[in-house]
Write a protein that holds these residues in place. Sequence first.
Motif, PDB file in Angstrom:
ATOM      1  N   SER A 398       0.833  -1.209   0.000  1.00  0.00           N
ATOM      2  CA  SER A 398       0.000   0.000   0.000  1.00  0.00           C
ATOM      3  C   SER A 398       0.867   1.257   0.000  1.00  0.00           C
ATOM      4  N   LYS A 401       2.156   1.968  -3.535  1.00  0.00           N
ATOM      5  CA  LYS A 401       1.136   2.570  -4.403  1.00  0.00           C
ATOM      6  C   LYS A 401       0.803   3.991  -3.964  1.00  0.00           C
ATOM      7  N   GLU A 449      -0.506  -8.179 -10.358  1.00  0.00           N
ATOM      8  CA  GLU A 449       0.761  -7.570 -10.748  1.00  0.00           C
ATOM      9  C   GLU A 449       1.597  -8.522 -11.588  1.00  0.00           C
ATOM     10  N   ASP A 495       8.109  -1.504 -10.707  1.00  0.00           N
ATOM     11  CA  ASP A 495       6.808  -1.998 -10.295  1.00  0.00           C
ATOM     12  C   ASP A 495       6.910  -2.689  -8.937  1.00  0.00           C
TER      13      ASP A 495
END
Length: 823
Positions: A398, A401, A449, A495
């Motif tokens: 979290s 992001k 993902e 990523d």
Amino acid sequence: MSTCSATATLTSVAVGSAERKQQWEIIKKSFCLDGSVALLEEGEEDGQDIGAVIQLVEQLAMGQLVLDLALHAIWRGLRHKVVPGFWRHFVEYVAGSITTQEEDEGEGSVEVMTRVATAVSELYHSAVTYLPLIHRCQMLIELTGAKYEACVPGGLVEHFKLHLRATLHSQMPHNFTKLLNKFYSAAFNVFYHGEVENPTEDLDDTGDEAALQCAGCNAPKEECHCQAITNTFLQVNRQLMELELMERLAGDTISSLLLSIINQHVTTTCRDSYDQSRIAALEKWVETVVVGWLEVVYCGGRGQLSTADSAIQTMVSNNLNQTYMTALYHTYTTTRINQLFNIVIEFPESQPALEDIRDCLDRTHLRDRLVESLRAAIQTRLLHPGVNTTDVLHAYISAIKALRVLDPKGVLLELVSEPVRQYLRGRDDTVRYIVTSLTDESSSELSEELLVAAPLILDDSQAEEENMDNWESWTPDPVHAQSCKVKSKSQRTADIISMLVNIYGSKDVFITEYRTILADRILSQFSYDTDREIRYLEHLKVRFGETLALLHKCEVMVKDVADSKRINTSIHSDENPHRERQRFPVSAMILSAEFWPSFKEERLQVPEEVSRELDIYTEAFKDLKGNRTLNWKPHLGQVQIEVELKSRILNLVVTPTQATIIYHFQEQSTWTIENLSMVTQVPKTVLRRKISYWQTQGVLQEVSPDVFVLVDGETNDGEAIDPVAGPSVDDTSVACEEEEEAESVMASAQDQREEELQVFWSYIVGMLTNLDSLPLERIHTMLKMFVQGSVECSPQELRGFLDRKVRQHQLLLTNGLYKLPKN
């Protein structure tokens, strides 16, 4: 200003002629040299022409003397009469408010407004009373050439205002702001509830008693004082502005009050509310309420000024808007920083709040505070043993992001997340949870993902932005990025999977764990359906690279499942008349030993009847594969059995160990743990855990310590056992399967790594045999040169391996040098 010399000259004048005395009385009265300024009104000359008086002063050559004496009288009047009288109102209010414990809010507001208005009005009228004398002194200067000590440009009037401000400041009591703060608070409350809030909403939302109370002045509505408070407020502000005392007396009080109001409003608006953008509404509130009220304070309100002064109003409005908008952004950002940990945890629902913070960060200098606050909150609330690894990882994902919303360049994320990565690196189950989440459809957070077809960006990869071919699109890093350890922008913006892999900095750790999880999944389900595993394996190849040797081993493992299905079908369909027929069907999962992870070292001696059936299957396999044979792992697998008791029949799917246990109870009904362990070759601790399953089924019962007896549908008292009272077959089967799934059949990652590192041992022994003793760095360098393969070892890992050999007395460590012990 030479007051003493002027007094001496006055003494010499007094001893002159009678005519000269009469002339001096005229001058003294015209310029109030006797201190009677209060008797002088504008235009009142006491029968004397002021121009003639000034000519008389000029004829007597007393211009400088008269000016000095007049100014001395003015300054003396300010110091001893005007200013003390003004401050007396504030001191008396403070003393009275200390002795008064309770007061009505409505009457209190009126009292405050009246006291301040009286004090300012007296000050204003006193100052106005001095203006005629100031004008006469100005004429005296212009006509006689007298001079005064000019401190500010603008003439004697500005000098008088400066003296007034300085005298007020010199006699200012330390607690005078209490009255002013209540004055402006009451005025703001009337403005806010009278012009901003909707009165009808108050009537609907409040009770009958509150509906009868005026929200502006807190008085009963039939006795509302709002208009009186507003009129008094405007009058006081106008008088202070004319005297140029607004900023000196009330500037700090107004600023403190408004900052407190902004802080209170932002805190109330943003309390535990992250799913909506608030900054636009707050900006409108500041412009409407705060700046609107300040325009009333400084300009009399919108539309109150004349056309000629509209430019001044616009300038004041713009300056105030910029000042308090900056205060709003600072207050909002500070409030959100204190809530940032909760905002991060609640992402993506909290994205509107994050976007507001991002916009405000560009207008404030609070990035360092944000980093320090969030790091401290993470350390206190997340990074401690009481939090599960799953929760830490969810919070870390979290944070990745959420902080990307705040800073797409990834600088804030790099500064905040380093303690989290270090903490996760120290937990043993981090890798297993990450890999499980990647290959688990129920965990959409990471499995989605994995579907993104993008290669990993590791910390040791080359930074592509160092190539300046596309220099026109290059942008420098922010100033606060200099403290980041990661130099590559691509690594900071990688990523989520790349960020998780970079916790350990190696892909091999994750693929090794995936091999173990894949093996557990195959051997626990015993299903020949591998479509799901093939799909995830293809995604992993895209992510981690197809050339990775460990992924090739995983491909072989999946292929073994398909080959096993084909071999079982072929063996069961073979009608060879010379082969002994099986008493019960046997299906095998045939594994390529070189490509599968290591299994746990467990033993199980199956009954001879079962062993014979396994030998029959082995012979059939040899016939099919030529010179290849099978090495059975009898403790692994599943057994479908039927347990027939007097009162019931159980159809169960159990492990080979559980099936072997109950098999022996058909030979004799009572067994001890020790005897059963000798027959089955299973350790006592493992055996007791496996027997507990049959106890839950109501099949076995411990009649005395370590002695178990078969319960064949009856208790020892001869009473029949109610099969309904025990757990159902389906429930216990599910419980058994869940228990076996939770217990991995593979060796631990540490044991597997230890086995891999044994490859180095023969090389290390050869080095130390030839070179006697070597330091750790030299051993590591030589291993990198001579041992080239899929097994890699860091210096820290090699040190741990060698230290274990030292504890096992296979190596000696002396002064940092490793050597073999002498025989």
